[in-house]
Design a protein around this motif. Structure first.
Motif, PDB file in Angstrom:
ATOM      1  N   HIS A   1      41.793 -23.850  53.077  1.00 11.46           N
ATOM      2  CA  HIS A   1      41.537 -24.877  54.093  1.00 11.46           C
ATOM      3  C   HIS A   1      42.805 -25.123  54.910  1.00 11.46           C
ATOM      4  O   HIS A   1      43.404 -26.205  54.856  1.00 11.46           O
ATOM      5  CB  HIS A   1      41.080 -26.173  53.424  1.00 11.46           C
ATOM      6  CG  HIS A   1      39.951 -25.995  52.446  1.00 11.46           C
ATOM      7  ND1 HIS A   1      38.656 -25.731  52.848  1.00 11.46           N
ATOM      8  CD2 HIS A   1      39.929 -26.018  51.083  1.00 11.46           C
ATOM      9  CE1 HIS A   1      37.882 -25.612  51.779  1.00 11.46           C
ATOM     10  NE2 HIS A   1      38.630 -25.780  50.704  1.00 11.46           N
TER      11      HIS A   1
ATOM     12  N   LEU B   1      46.312 -33.034  57.174  1.00 10.78           N
ATOM     13  CA  LEU B   1      46.743 -34.023  56.177  1.00 10.78           C
ATOM     14  C   LEU B   1      48.262 -34.063  56.049  1.00 10.78           C
ATOM     15  O   LEU B   1      48.858 -35.143  55.897  1.00 10.78           O
ATOM     16  CB  LEU B   1      46.109 -33.700  54.824  1.00 10.78           C
ATOM     17  CG  LEU B   1      44.581 -33.864  54.759  1.00 10.78           C
ATOM     18  CD1 LEU B   1      44.053 -33.436  53.396  1.00 10.78           C
ATOM     19  CD2 LEU B   1      44.181 -35.303  55.053  1.00 10.78           C
TER      20      LEU B   1
ATOM     21  N   VAL C   1      42.606 -28.174  57.535  1.00 10.53           N
ATOM     22  CA  VAL C   1      42.577 -29.474  56.863  1.00 10.53           C
ATOM     23  C   VAL C   1      43.950 -29.803  56.272  1.00 10.53           C
ATOM     24  O   VAL C   1      44.445 -30.939  56.397  1.00 10.53           O
ATOM     25  CB  VAL C   1      41.494 -29.482  55.762  1.00 10.53           C
ATOM     26  CG1 VAL C   1      41.539 -30.783  54.974  1.00 10.53           C
ATOM     27  CG2 VAL C   1      40.117 -29.278  56.378  1.00 10.53           C
TER      28      VAL C   1
END
Length: 362
Positions: A55, A62, A58
């Protein structure tokens, strides 16, 4: 060899990356101390490194959030190492459009963190803000393209090896089938002239047989012409077969042969396949595990023939085992209705194991 394979495992490398990020973030604050905020950001950034391959977008988002949180006082702390690795991972594992958007958002985020005026930013600082996220992402993209090109090149080499093996099979089939079909046609022609009873009916039946044999020969040659390259001569396969295994093994200088079971006459396709498997396995041993000794085990079983080649060597770092010839061997064994397996053995060497079924009536 085992340590190299262990280190190349993606999860192991991700765990090592996470440990490095954690160490870099925790050891990078000798003056401000390890407060709750510092430790939380370091642990969170390191944990995200474990899933950066699956990922990447993502994870980059983050880590960017942690970067913005860390930039807020007190104290001033941003997970720089995690941010650079996350951006590299986006370039390495994400599609190109997503990489471009992520790079643009990273530049915008850096601008916001630095709280710079949009109109009066020194060129050097502007270039640094742009290049800091773009360079690691571009590096990941370059590595991704190199890996794709390398994979395509390897696929092309394997496909070429399979095609070459099919051409060699075609030459062997020509020697085998052409001989037997020609003999059938010859004997049917003799029978047509020799059978005294009902000569007319026998003559017509045998004429049909002759025509069928000639038609089979014509169709076979058309099929082989498709497999064979233009103008490629037919090679003599007299030196190929199980009977030649002792000579092959003696020539290798570092192999032994063990035969078990009651020897039977094998179909030529199976006979040639067994020889080629041993030949390729011994070649790979010399090429990738120089100095190793090999043991060839040939077993005649009631309904199949089994051949196994074991060596006691270890591959050189970066060497490819078992070699591109395995693709051709797999093709050959598959055409005989058998199966072949190759890989590292539990004793530390390499094993090639093939089982080829035999017809019910030999």
């Amino acid at each position: 060899m085992i340590s190299v394979i262990w280190w190349n495992h993606p999860r192991v490398r991700d765990a090592a990356t996470a440990a490095l990020v954690l160490a870099a973030e925790l050891l990078g604050h000798p003056y401000t101390g390890l407060g709750v905020k510092v430790v939380s950001i370091a642990v969170g950034a390191a944990g995200l490194m474990l899933v950066r391959r699956r990922h990447p977008i993502v994870v980059a988002g983050l880590v960017g959030v942690l970067y913005l949180i860390g930039a807020q006082p007190p104290p001033y702390d941003t997970p720089v190492s995690a941010m650079l690795i996350a951006l590299y991972s986006v370039g390495r594992h994400a599609p190109a459009p997503a990489s471009i958007v992520t790079a643009a958002l990273a530049v915008l985020g850096g601008w916001v963190v630095q709280d710079l005026p949009w109109a009066a930013v020194p060129p050097v600082m502007a270039a640094a803000l742009v290049l800091t996220p773009v360079l690691p992402m571009a590096a990941g993209r370059i590595v991704r393209l190199q890996a794709e090109l390398s994979h395509r090149h390897e696929q092309q080499i394997v496909e070429d090896a399979v095609r070459a093996e099919r051409r060699r099979i075609a030459r062997e089939l020509h020697d085998v089938i052409a001989h037997h079909v020609s003999v059938v046609g010859l004997y049917m022609g003799v029978a047509r002239r020799m059978i005294p009873a009902d000569p007319e009916r026998a003559r017509l039946a045998l004429l049909t047989g002759e025509d069928t044999a000639r038609q089979a020969m014509t169709e076979m040659r058309h099929l082989l012409d498709v497999l064979r390259t233009d103008g490629e001569p037919i090679e003599n396969q007299a030196g190929v077969g199980i009977a030649r295994l002792p000579v092959l093994i003696e020539g290798s200088g570092s192999a032994t042969l063990e035969v078990s079971g009651e020897a039977v006459e094998l179909p030529t396709s199976v006979d040639h396949a067994v020889y080629r498997i041993v030949q390729e396995a011994l070649t790979n041993t010399r090429k990738h595990a120089n100095g190793a000794r090999a043991q060839v085990r040939l077993a005649y079983l009631p309904d199949l023939v089994e051949v196994e080649i074991n060596d006691d060597g270890r591959s050189r770092p970066g060497a490819v085992r078992p070699g591109l010839g395995l693709a051709g061997m797999s093709e050959r064994v598959s055409l005989c209705g058998g199966e072949i397996h190759a890989g590292p053995s539990s004793e530390g060497g390499f094993t090639v194991h093939a089982r080829i079924p035999l017809p019910e009536k030999m």
